[in-house]
Motif scaffolding. Sequence first.
Motif, PDB file in Angstrom:
ATOM      1  N   LEU A 225       5.379  35.994  64.489  1.00  0.00           N
ATOM      2  CA  LEU A 225       6.653  35.694  65.145  1.00  0.00           C
ATOM      3  C   LEU A 225       7.523  36.932  65.345  1.00  0.00           C
ATOM      4  CD1 LEU A 225       7.607  32.455  63.151  1.00  0.00           C
ATOM      5  CD2 LEU A 225       6.680  32.575  65.471  1.00  0.00           C
ATOM      6  N   ALA A 226       7.021  38.098  64.942  1.00  0.00           N
ATOM      7  CA  ALA A 226       7.832  39.320  64.975  1.00  0.00           C
ATOM      8  C   ALA A 226       8.473  39.587  66.339  1.00  0.00           C
ATOM      9  CB  ALA A 226       6.990  40.511  64.537  1.00  0.00           C
ATOM     10  N   PRO A 227       7.753  39.441  67.450  1.00  0.00           N
ATOM     11  CA  PRO A 227       8.413  39.682  68.749  1.00  0.00           C
ATOM     12  C   PRO A 227       9.619  38.778  68.986  1.00  0.00           C
ATOM     13  CG  PRO A 227       6.031  39.695  69.008  1.00  0.00           C
ATOM     14  CD  PRO A 227       6.304  39.196  67.615  1.00  0.00           C
ATOM     15  N   VAL A 228       9.515  37.505  68.579  1.00  0.00           N
ATOM     16  CA  VAL A 228      10.641  36.579  68.746  1.00  0.00           C
ATOM     17  C   VAL A 228      11.800  36.991  67.845  1.00  0.00           C
ATOM     18  CG1 VAL A 228      11.383  34.178  68.528  1.00  0.00           C
ATOM     19  CG2 VAL A 228       9.071  34.705  69.353  1.00  0.00           C
TER      20      VAL A 228
ATOM     21  N   PHE B  29       8.097  41.784  76.875  1.00  0.00           N
ATOM     22  CA  PHE B  29       8.744  42.128  75.614  1.00  0.00           C
ATOM     23  C   PHE B  29       7.851  41.778  74.430  1.00  0.00           C
ATOM     24  CE2 PHE B  29      11.389  41.134  71.940  1.00  0.00           C
ATOM     25  CZ  PHE B  29      12.174  42.281  71.849  1.00  0.00           C
ATOM     26  N   TYR B  30       7.149  40.638  74.506  1.00  0.00           N
ATOM     27  CA  TYR B  30       6.263  40.212  73.417  1.00  0.00           C
ATOM     28  C   TYR B  30       5.164  41.252  73.188  1.00  0.00           C
ATOM     29  CZ  TYR B  30       3.671  36.997  70.433  1.00  0.00           C
ATOM     30  OH  TYR B  30       3.043  36.414  69.366  1.00  0.00           O
ATOM     31  N   PHE B  31       4.511  41.672  74.258  1.00  0.00           N
ATOM     32  CA  PHE B  31       3.417  42.630  74.101  1.00  0.00           C
ATOM     33  C   PHE B  31       3.932  44.016  73.714  1.00  0.00           C
ATOM     34  CE2 PHE B  31       0.982  39.464  76.543  1.00  0.00           C
ATOM     35  CZ  PHE B  31      -0.175  39.436  75.786  1.00  0.00           C
ATOM     36  N   SER B  32       5.100  44.393  74.209  1.00  0.00           N
ATOM     37  CA  SER B  32       5.656  45.689  73.806  1.00  0.00           C
ATOM     38  C   SER B  32       6.012  45.679  72.324  1.00  0.00           C
ATOM     39  CB  SER B  32       6.893  46.021  74.651  1.00  0.00           C
ATOM     40  OG  SER B  32       7.936  45.088  74.429  1.00  0.00           O
ATOM     41  N   SER B  33       6.436  44.520  71.806  1.00  0.00           N
ATOM     42  CA  SER B  33       6.744  44.403  70.382  1.00  0.00           C
ATOM     43  C   SER B  33       5.473  44.518  69.545  1.00  0.00           C
ATOM     44  CB  SER B  33       7.444  43.074  70.091  1.00  0.00           C
ATOM     45  OG  SER B  33       8.660  42.978  70.794  1.00  0.00           O
ATOM     46  N   ILE B  34       4.390  43.908  70.037  1.00  0.00           N
ATOM     47  CA  ILE B  34       3.114  44.012  69.323  1.00  0.00           C
ATOM     48  C   ILE B  34       2.653  45.461  69.283  1.00  0.00           C
ATOM     49  CG2 ILE B  34       0.681  43.383  69.403  1.00  0.00           C
ATOM     50  CD1 ILE B  34       1.506  40.681  70.523  1.00  0.00           C
ATOM     51  N   VAL B  35       2.752  46.162  70.414  1.00  0.00           N
ATOM     52  CA  VAL B  35       2.377  47.577  70.463  1.00  0.00           C
ATOM     53  C   VAL B  35       3.245  48.386  69.504  1.00  0.00           C
ATOM     54  CG1 VAL B  35       2.304  49.634  71.919  1.00  0.00           C
ATOM     55  CG2 VAL B  35       1.488  47.445  72.807  1.00  0.00           C
TER      56      VAL B  35
ATOM     57  N   PRO C 297      10.011  50.396  57.920  1.00  0.00           N
ATOM     58  CA  PRO C 297       9.340  50.872  59.146  1.00  0.00           C
ATOM     59  C   PRO C 297       9.692  50.072  60.390  1.00  0.00           C
ATOM     60  CG  PRO C 297       7.775  49.746  57.709  1.00  0.00           C
ATOM     61  CD  PRO C 297       9.027  49.931  56.912  1.00  0.00           C
ATOM     62  N   ILE C 298       9.842  48.758  60.273  1.00  0.00           N
ATOM     63  CA  ILE C 298      10.145  47.954  61.454  1.00  0.00           C
ATOM     64  C   ILE C 298      11.543  48.254  61.972  1.00  0.00           C
ATOM     65  CG2 ILE C 298      10.613  45.591  62.238  1.00  0.00           C
ATOM     66  CD1 ILE C 298       8.197  44.673  60.753  1.00  0.00           C
ATOM     67  N   SER C 299      12.491  48.421  61.067  1.00  0.00           N
ATOM     68  CA  SER C 299      13.860  48.734  61.492  1.00  0.00           C
ATOM     69  C   SER C 299      13.921  50.090  62.182  1.00  0.00           C
ATOM     70  CB  SER C 299      14.803  48.713  60.290  1.00  0.00           C
ATOM     71  OG  SER C 299      16.142  48.846  60.698  1.00  0.00           O
TER      72      SER C 299
ATOM     73  N   MET D 299       4.418  47.435  66.736  1.00  0.00           N
ATOM     74  CA  MET D 299       4.037  47.175  65.351  1.00  0.00           C
ATOM     75  C   MET D 299       2.622  47.599  65.004  1.00  0.00           C
ATOM     76  SD  MET D 299       5.712  43.428  64.770  1.00  0.00           S
ATOM     77  CE  MET D 299       4.930  43.343  63.158  1.00  0.00           C
ATOM     78  N   LEU D 300       1.857  48.049  65.987  1.00  0.00           N
ATOM     79  CA  LEU D 300       0.459  48.409  65.715  1.00  0.00           C
ATOM     80  C   LEU D 300       0.293  49.448  64.607  1.00  0.00           C
ATOM     81  CD1 LEU D 300      -1.300  48.393  69.219  1.00  0.00           C
ATOM     82  CD2 LEU D 300      -1.644  46.836  67.295  1.00  0.00           C
ATOM     83  N   PRO D 301       1.111  50.522  64.571  1.00  0.00           N
ATOM     84  CA  PRO D 301       0.963  51.480  63.457  1.00  0.00           C
ATOM     85  C   PRO D 301       1.165  50.833  62.093  1.00  0.00           C
ATOM     86  CG  PRO D 301       2.294  52.425  65.215  1.00  0.00           C
ATOM     87  CD  PRO D 301       2.120  50.980  65.542  1.00  0.00           C
ATOM     88  N   LEU D 302       2.124  49.895  62.011  1.00  0.00           N
ATOM     89  CA  LEU D 302       2.370  49.217  60.744  1.00  0.00           C
ATOM     90  C   LEU D 302       1.186  48.328  60.376  1.00  0.00           C
ATOM     91  CD1 LEU D 302       6.040  48.008  61.398  1.00  0.00           C
ATOM     92  CD2 LEU D 302       5.242  50.277  60.745  1.00  0.00           C
ATOM     93  N   LEU D 303       0.683  47.582  61.372  1.00  0.00           N
ATOM     94  CA  LEU D 303      -0.449  46.703  61.122  1.00  0.00           C
ATOM     95  C   LEU D 303      -1.695  47.495  60.727  1.00  0.00           C
ATOM     96  CD1 LEU D 303       0.014  44.232  64.123  1.00  0.00           C
ATOM     97  CD2 LEU D 303       0.609  43.852  61.729  1.00  0.00           C
ATOM     98  N   PHE D 304      -1.866  48.650  61.346  1.00  0.00           N
ATOM     99  CA  PHE D 304      -3.035  49.473  61.043  1.00  0.00           C
ATOM    100  C   PHE D 304      -2.974  49.970  59.599  1.00  0.00           C
ATOM    101  CE2 PHE D 304      -5.658  53.305  61.070  1.00  0.00           C
ATOM    102  CZ  PHE D 304      -6.795  52.850  61.729  1.00  0.00           C
ATOM    103  N   CYS D 305      -1.797  50.463  59.192  1.00  0.00           N
ATOM    104  CA  CYS D 305      -1.649  50.970  57.815  1.00  0.00           C
ATOM    105  C   CYS D 305      -1.848  49.846  56.802  1.00  0.00           C
ATOM    106  CB  CYS D 305      -0.270  51.596  57.628  1.00  0.00           C
ATOM    107  SG  CYS D 305      -0.028  53.146  58.509  1.00  0.00           S
ATOM    108  N   ALA D 306      -1.220  48.686  57.051  1.00  0.00           N
ATOM    109  CA  ALA D 306      -1.393  47.547  56.147  1.00  0.00           C
ATOM    110  C   ALA D 306      -2.838  47.067  56.161  1.00  0.00           C
ATOM    111  CB  ALA D 306      -0.455  46.409  56.542  1.00  0.00           C
ATOM    112  N   GLY D 307      -3.485  47.145  57.332  1.00  0.00           N
ATOM    113  CA  GLY D 307      -4.884  46.731  57.440  1.00  0.00           C
ATOM    114  C   GLY D 307      -5.805  47.581  56.588  1.00  0.00           C
ATOM    115  N   ILE D 308      -5.502  48.861  56.465  1.00  0.00           N
ATOM    116  CA  ILE D 308      -6.300  49.726  55.579  1.00  0.00           C
ATOM    117  C   ILE D 308      -6.201  49.231  54.143  1.00  0.00           C
ATOM    118  CG2 ILE D 308      -6.494  52.056  54.625  1.00  0.00           C
ATOM    119  CD1 ILE D 308      -5.578  53.132  57.313  1.00  0.00           C
ATOM    120  N   GLY D 309      -4.980  48.833  53.749  1.00  0.00           N
ATOM    121  CA  GLY D 309      -4.795  48.294  52.402  1.00  0.00           C
ATOM    122  C   GLY D 309      -5.564  47.009  52.187  1.00  0.00           C
ATOM    123  N   VAL D 310      -5.553  46.126  53.202  1.00  0.00           N
ATOM    124  CA  VAL D 310      -6.318  44.879  53.117  1.00  0.00           C
ATOM    125  C   VAL D 310      -7.806  45.182  52.966  1.00  0.00           C
ATOM    126  CG1 VAL D 310      -7.023  42.799  54.366  1.00  0.00           C
ATOM    127  CG2 VAL D 310      -4.619  43.530  54.411  1.00  0.00           C
ATOM    128  N   TYR D 311      -8.314  46.109  53.789  1.00  0.00           N
ATOM    129  CA  TYR D 311      -9.730  46.493  53.718  1.00  0.00           C
ATOM    130  C   TYR D 311     -10.080  47.039  52.338  1.00  0.00           C
ATOM    131  CZ  TYR D 311     -13.987  49.197  54.619  1.00  0.00           C
ATOM    132  OH  TYR D 311     -15.248  49.723  54.550  1.00  0.00           O
TER     133      TYR D 311
END
Length: 298
Positions: free
Chosen positions: A287-290, A7-13, A114-116, A15-27
């Motif tokens: 902590l998102a998966p939890v 479940f933890y790894f499936s939750s990370i997967v 997006p997470i909801s 969220m990957l699109p969200l992390l990728f989009c936010a990561g572009i903003g960070v970059y």
Amino acid sequence: MSAVVQFYFSSIVLMLPLLFCAGIGVYWGKRDLPFGGSFITMLVTSVTTPALVFHTFVTTHLDDRALADVAVATLLALLLCALICALLLKAWKLPVRTLLPTAFLPNAGNLGLPISQMAFGDAGLSVAVAFFAVSSFVMHTIAVRLLPGVNTKGSWKSPILLASLVAVALRLMHVPVPAWLIETSRMLGAVTVPLMLLSLGHALALIPSNGLRDGAKVAAIRLVVGLAAGLAVVWALDLEPVLAGALSLQMAMPCAVVSYMYVKRYTTQGDTAAGAVLVSTVAFLLLAPVILWFSRGA
């Protein structure tokens, strides 16, 4: 144990699109590349988010009773959260009026929408939009009045609030919405989440870290009290599983970036609010998966 890890790894997967989009903003922010922050903020708050709210409310499969339940639950959860947060801020000798909006109001836009949607599908998005509409109104009218020197005249005219009222009125009166208007609002609303994630990443890249110590206290209050208040309210109201899960997830979101902007503009606690946003966002992502597991079991 294997089920928890899966479940933890499936939750990370998830969220990957969200992390990728936010990561572009960070970059973008770290490289100091051209970024029309004021333009994007104005576009999102005045056009695309109202369009998303309108489209979601007029097309959602949730009935009027469910949306009303979400609105009432949101107000109760925010009120409970605000009361507890005020007590904890006072106990830690932090300025209550200045930091309370940062502590009790979640990032229901940039991350909440997006997470909801990813966790609970279209029904989850509908709940998140209703939650966002209410919390946005609370932020820009009630919460901001806690800060010294703030002029909130006309804040009730927020485009997000007006779009919500128009959509709800059309639903209650059973007025058919033209197909071209639904499609227009769908197209405009579709760019809201990517723009919010890009803006979030860009803002996080530029936030100073001077107030990390006190900011970490505020961040801990936001995450722990927010989730606890959400779970308590959905349990007390006995909401159906999807409504309960999506709403408790919204209450567990990190500190809202807009609260930091208000605190920075009107008070001397900008660095503390910035630290709270930074720490709570990083902690939430870790902590998102939890948190997803808790919200799905709400």
